[in-house]
Design a protein around this motif. Sequence first.
Motif, PDB file in Angstrom:
ATOM      1  N   ASP A   1       0.831  -1.198   0.000  1.00 50.85           N
ATOM      2  CA  ASP A   1       0.000   0.000   0.000  1.00 50.85           C
ATOM      3  C   ASP A   1       0.873   1.258   0.000  1.00 50.85           C
ATOM      4  O   ASP A   1       0.697   2.142  -0.827  1.00 50.85           O
ATOM      5  CB  ASP A   1      -0.914  -0.069   1.244  1.00 50.85           C
ATOM      6  CG  ASP A   1      -1.794   1.138   1.414  1.00 50.85           C
ATOM      7  OD1 ASP A   1      -1.887   1.947   0.474  1.00 50.85           O
ATOM      8  OD2 ASP A   1      -2.400   1.265   2.493  1.00 50.85           O
ATOM      9  N   ILE A   2       1.815   1.317   0.911  1.00 49.96           N
ATOM     10  CA  ILE A   2       2.645   2.514   1.053  1.00 49.96           C
ATOM     11  C   ILE A   2       4.114   2.124   1.009  1.00 49.96           C
ATOM     12  O   ILE A   2       4.606   1.445   1.922  1.00 49.96           O
ATOM     13  CB  ILE A   2       2.393   3.228   2.401  1.00 49.96           C
ATOM     14  CG1 ILE A   2       0.912   3.489   2.635  1.00 49.96           C
ATOM     15  CG2 ILE A   2       3.226   4.509   2.479  1.00 49.96           C
ATOM     16  CD1 ILE A   2       0.367   4.751   2.085  1.00 49.96           C
ATOM     17  N   SER A   3       4.807   2.526  -0.041  1.00 48.08           N
ATOM     18  CA  SER A   3       6.243   2.265  -0.047  1.00 48.08           C
ATOM     19  C   SER A   3       7.037   3.342  -0.768  1.00 48.08           C
ATOM     20  O   SER A   3       8.222   3.477  -0.525  1.00 48.08           O
ATOM     21  CB  SER A   3       6.528   0.883  -0.652  1.00 48.08           C
ATOM     22  OG  SER A   3       5.978   0.811  -1.943  1.00 48.08           O
ATOM     23  N   ILE A   4       6.401   4.116  -1.634  1.00 46.21           N
ATOM     24  CA  ILE A   4       7.162   5.127  -2.371  1.00 46.21           C
ATOM     25  C   ILE A   4       6.595   6.513  -2.057  1.00 46.21           C
ATOM     26  O   ILE A   4       5.467   6.630  -1.556  1.00 46.21           O
ATOM     27  CB  ILE A   4       7.115   4.852  -3.898  1.00 46.21           C
ATOM     28  CG1 ILE A   4       5.663   4.804  -4.381  1.00 46.21           C
ATOM     29  CG2 ILE A   4       7.838   3.554  -4.233  1.00 46.21           C
ATOM     30  CD1 ILE A   4       5.527   4.711  -5.882  1.00 46.21           C
ATOM     31  N   PRO A   5       7.356   7.566  -2.366  1.00 46.13           N
ATOM     32  CA  PRO A   5       6.871   8.923  -2.058  1.00 46.13           C
ATOM     33  C   PRO A   5       5.480   9.212  -2.627  1.00 46.13           C
ATOM     34  O   PRO A   5       4.656   9.827  -1.951  1.00 46.13           O
ATOM     35  CB  PRO A   5       7.940   9.819  -2.698  1.00 46.13           C
ATOM     36  CG  PRO A   5       9.188   9.019  -2.629  1.00 46.13           C
ATOM     37  CD  PRO A   5       8.754   7.597  -2.836  1.00 46.13           C
ATOM     38  N   ALA A   6       5.205   8.712  -3.833  1.00 48.35           N
ATOM     39  CA  ALA A   6       3.899   8.995  -4.435  1.00 48.35           C
ATOM     40  C   ALA A   6       2.776   8.463  -3.547  1.00 48.35           C
ATOM     41  O   ALA A   6       1.698   9.062  -3.464  1.00 48.35           O
ATOM     42  CB  ALA A   6       3.808   8.367  -5.829  1.00 48.35           C
ATOM     43  N   ASP A   7       3.019   7.331  -2.887  1.00 46.50           N
ATOM     44  CA  ASP A   7       1.994   6.768  -2.002  1.00 46.50           C
ATOM     45  C   ASP A   7       1.693   7.720  -0.853  1.00 46.50           C
ATOM     46  O   ASP A   7       0.539   7.893  -0.449  1.00 46.50           O
ATOM     47  CB  ASP A   7       2.468   5.435  -1.417  1.00 46.50           C
ATOM     48  CG  ASP A   7       2.704   4.368  -2.498  1.00 46.50           C
ATOM     49  OD1 ASP A   7       2.017   4.426  -3.528  1.00 46.50           O
ATOM     50  OD2 ASP A   7       3.574   3.509  -2.286  1.00 46.50           O
ATOM     51  N   VAL A   8       2.755   8.319  -0.312  1.00 45.63           N
ATOM     52  CA  VAL A   8       2.571   9.229   0.819  1.00 45.63           C
ATOM     53  C   VAL A   8       1.899  10.524   0.359  1.00 45.63           C
ATOM     54  O   VAL A   8       1.019  11.056   1.037  1.00 45.63           O
ATOM     55  CB  VAL A   8       3.932   9.509   1.499  1.00 45.63           C
ATOM     56  CG1 VAL A   8       3.754  10.518   2.629  1.00 45.63           C
ATOM     57  CG2 VAL A   8       4.541   8.212   2.018  1.00 45.63           C
ATOM     58  N   VAL A   9       2.302  10.997  -0.820  1.00 48.64           N
ATOM     59  CA  VAL A   9       1.684  12.223  -1.337  1.00 48.64           C
ATOM     60  C   VAL A   9       0.185  12.005  -1.528  1.00 48.64           C
ATOM     61  O   VAL A   9      -0.643  12.874  -1.243  1.00 48.64           O
ATOM     62  CB  VAL A   9       2.357  12.668  -2.653  1.00 48.64           C
ATOM     63  CG1 VAL A   9       1.652  13.900  -3.214  1.00 48.64           C
ATOM     64  CG2 VAL A   9       3.837  12.961  -2.420  1.00 48.64           C
ATOM     65  N   GLU A  10      -0.180  10.823  -2.004  1.00 47.21           N
ATOM     66  CA  GLU A  10      -1.610  10.533  -2.151  1.00 47.21           C
ATOM     67  C   GLU A  10      -2.330  10.649  -0.807  1.00 47.21           C
ATOM     68  O   GLU A  10      -3.430  11.210  -0.720  1.00 47.21           O
ATOM     69  CB  GLU A  10      -1.832   9.132  -2.723  1.00 47.21           C
ATOM     70  CG  GLU A  10      -3.319   8.743  -2.693  1.00 47.21           C
ATOM     71  CD  GLU A  10      -3.652   7.456  -3.424  1.00 47.21           C
ATOM     72  OE1 GLU A  10      -2.830   6.538  -3.391  1.00 47.21           O
ATOM     73  OE2 GLU A  10      -4.740   7.396  -4.021  1.00 47.21           O
ATOM     74  N   GLU A  11      -1.692  10.124   0.253  1.00 48.62           N
ATOM     75  CA  GLU A  11      -2.309  10.204   1.585  1.00 48.62           C
ATOM     76  C   GLU A  11      -2.567  11.665   1.960  1.00 48.62           C
ATOM     77  O   GLU A  11      -3.618  12.015   2.488  1.00 48.62           O
ATOM     78  CB  GLU A  11      -1.394   9.557   2.635  1.00 48.62           C
ATOM     79  CG  GLU A  11      -1.183   8.063   2.459  1.00 48.62           C
ATOM     80  CD  GLU A  11      -2.482   7.293   2.565  1.00 48.62           C
ATOM     81  OE1 GLU A  11      -3.129   7.345   3.613  1.00 48.62           O
ATOM     82  OE2 GLU A  11      -2.854   6.632   1.564  1.00 48.62           O
TER      83      GLU A  11
END
Lengths: 794, 341
Positions: free
Chosen positions: A457-467
């Motif tokens: 689910d969360i592993s790259i910067p884009a994942d965190v930016v989505e959050e």
Amino acid sequence: MKISLDWISDYVDINDIPVDVVADRLTMCTAEVEDVLEVRRSVAQVVVGEVIDCRDIPAAPNLKLVTVDCGTRRFQTVCGAPNVRKGLKAPFAPPGTRLANGVEIAVAEVSGHRSEGVLCSPAELGMSRWHEGLLECPPSLPNGAPLAQWIPDRDVLIEIDNKSLTHRPDLWGHYGFARELAAIFRRPLRPLPVVDLSQYDHLPTYPLTVDDYENCPCYGCIDLRVRAGVPAPLVIQRRLHALGQRTFNLMVDLTNYIMWEIGQPTHAFDGDRVHAIRVAPLGKPGTFVTLDGQERQLLPDDLLIWNEKEPVALAGVMGGLESEVTPTTTHVLLESANFKASRIRRTSVRLDLRTEAAQRFEKGQPPVNVKIGTARALQCLIDSGEPFEVLSRFTVAGDLKEAPRPLSIPWRTVDTMAGQKIPRQEAVGILRHLGFLAEEKGETLEVGIPAHRSEKDISIPADVVEEILRIYGYDRIEPRLPEGPMAALPVNVGLRKEHQARRVLAGAHGFVEVQNYVWLDDNWLAELGYQPGETLTLKNPPAQTCRRLRPVLLPNLLALVRPNRAHRDMFRIFEIGRVFRPQANDGCEERTHLAGVSFRSSGKGDQEEHFRSIRGALEDLGAVLTGQALRFVAGQDSPFPWCVPGYWVKILLGDTTVGAAGVLDPVLARVVALEGQVVWFELDLEAIQAPIYPVVHYRPLAVYPRSWQDFSLLWDVTKGFDSLEAVLSKFQHPLISEREFLYVFKGKGLPQGQASYTFRYWLAAPDHTLTGEEIEGFRTAFLSFLQENGISLR
Amino acid sequence: MDEILEQLRRDVAAATDSKQVEQVRVKYLGRKGIITTLAKNTDFSRLSSEEKRSFGQRLNALKSEAEQLLKEALEKAKAAEKDLVRKVAGLDLSLPGIDRRLGSIHPIALVQMELEEIFQGMGFRVLTGYEVELEYYNFDALNIPPDHPARDMQDTFWLDNGMLLRTHTSANQVRALETYGVPLRAIFPGRCFRNEAIDASHENTFYQLEGLLVDRDISVAHLIAVMKTLLSQVFKREVTVRLRPGFFPFVEPGFELDVQCLICGGKGCATCKQTGWIELIPCGLVHPKVLEFGRVDPNIYSGFAFGMGLTRMAMMKFGIPDIRLFNSGDIRFYEQFPAAF
């Protein structure tokens, strides 16, 4: 997934927010809300009743005569529930109570006995649809206590499509949604009550080995002595019922409750049936009986939980029948494990055993849930008030991955992805609400990804930016059109040809465009007598006879003649679509074809004229697509049953074959159309290669008027027009400006086997008007040419 | 003279066609006509100069009055004669036209052609891929490894040779990046296949249009703006859109783009199921892994991708209630969509 707001309220206070706002914000920030349902329970006046006497009624074998103690009063009632028994505590609705079905309970005569009030099933209380037995209450509840103390009269369920949660294993439980709502509404999230498992570290370790850490990265268990068969607390039961889950007993309900709360499936083994746990694949093909009593065919790779040498559970999918906890179980081994998503998915899909557990494991549960699940289960046991004893320490094999995973994200990445500056403090706040560690360090956002969010689910910067952005609100992002250098836009030649063909056939020749499926029906091919040879085939076809992918378009188009002739006595249809042929090394050659079919019922002119009208359309098409004339050459023997010599022509562009056209011979025409004429064509659009803007040269307009001379020539029909043309084209004369074919006549007064072909010769000179002598000179020369070639005038 | 004028009026009124009018003219103004002879037969010498002048004036007045009357009568008669001739020809121009040769273009092709034009106007090139596709491009290169639950969402038609019928036009993303590199603006219209049961709203064969834009620093703001511009072109008016989270493995972040219901303007109606919004376009920023699969450096480039259901657009545009009609082969259906270019 249904979310109970009653349950959510344990962890975040949002009762002051209207439900439609909650649903709307969830849709905008988390996942689409499909429905909002209100649960209305009829608990007013219902009290806890204890069955203190339970007798058979001889006249009615399914009914019992029951005495219910409600503290201050006793009632006699007739009850048909299979689980009614002496000592049971269950909800009792005295006379005058209105139940969920709207019926007001009255004193009645049942099978000759006075029945005052009823013992209630969950359905009667409006808790769920389950009506096969009474709701069982924990024995600790005082007789006569109002049920509303434990079962409020209302709950709201928010329904979310599971498909939109595929990537969020943390949202397969209520606590995950509570965390989302806390972040969305910027409210505090109460921690999940759990016991500290380290308090049991002094106890013996449970014998546990994991042979396959690849597929079972982490396995935890704890050995308990507990009264597994007693009813679970009503708070647990009411919530499970609200979600449509039936309840069984404390231990089973508890494992379900944990799963619906944090998404972690746990399993309770009968502690007397297991002594040592091993996690390993089956290793060889075999069978296993799951707790639903079904024997399952297993493959060597399927992962199992073993009690020493005996398999006791199909890992992550379903427990075994032999080791299931029963109402009399007092010794329980509680499993909380983590399995590899793809392993569980493969087994559960193959067995079509899509259990709640399997659905959660295949989304990739985080390993930390192994511990949280156990700690939460023990907390719930404490909360239940039931006595229990812990016999082993919490034994874990594998890595719980409890530490937050660090990730540095340049603030520029956040702003670039958003397309505008995102306030840093707000971003940090959002992440913290979601359980992340987050800190602003200069130009970098330092993040600790919490253990409860899976790596997938969360592993790259884009994942965190989505959050950040989804909680920040996409509606707060200002739209901005991209800039960029202007670049030449190449034309898609293939598509252009398709659209040109559409415009010519539909725009100028009355064709109707249709579309067919890409597979061929074997039954229809047999009717046509068409054996397509080697084709690509579907492994899982839409129907057993529809395995072949079409190598040509025509068969499916021909299949449309019969149904449509019911509606029209003539029509022209065409289709543009892909055709497929197998290539070496399991490859596929895919080309775009254009095919057409023209139908006329009998009595709509002759076939030759019919064919010529379609050929005219193809000639127009050739002119538009290539700027050149297509060539039509008599076809020979062919594997296609619609290509019968004398009935079909090859179509060429220069020397390249680009297609075929023809008339269905009478035999096949009967199959395809029952009655009437069918003309067909099929072109390989990709074989038609020509400049997309054909070169055209201007020809000077004639200054002096042209004269014309008509000639009707007799010629063998079997030799055909082409061969006559070939002869005539050899005649050269300076005055000829154009030779025009007018018409063909076949009929009375002509020699056997011959037809009359009428041509008009247009005559002109560039510098003067022709004289009678000049025209006569042409005539003489032409007539002698005809004589030399054995052609007579009609 | 007044009597002569009266007589003339009566004669003119009696004349029914131009020929009779001419006869009346000859009778009065011809060489031997009544008015002409009136002048000739008068002996002016016997008249005083005063009488001469008065007679002359009256005679001239009579003459011009007569000429005027005859001219008008002649015009009237000629007009009447023209009318008569035209009436005899009896054209009925209200009859319907004949020799019409216009056929029809498949409704999905019509929508596709329109969208291609719109996108080309916005600088997107149009690319087509393969209907029979490799598992790699349809799944793996889109960050959907084997056993990924997202494969559940798309029941796939597999071929015996290991290939598949593409389940979405997204399969073109990595192919296009490999072939054309970056920056790239492209759309991929085409047919897709999913092995599901067919009913009025489900087909195993349908059309999508995928779009891909990759360049430096492409953002969510760009995505929203391009979608808004596009949809305003499609619906021929300003539209309101919203993004909400949606999950597709090949984008991060992923969105569902909703358009405010064009029927009710967002108030809620049957079309939008009372929500005020219609879910239209799944989209998102291209996942860095997909860029890598396409040999594009995600540290330098970013992009967005979106997918439109062409079949669904056609259903909305033409009010087609049953998806099965598109592949029905029934010309009574197809004929309703004239070849509008």
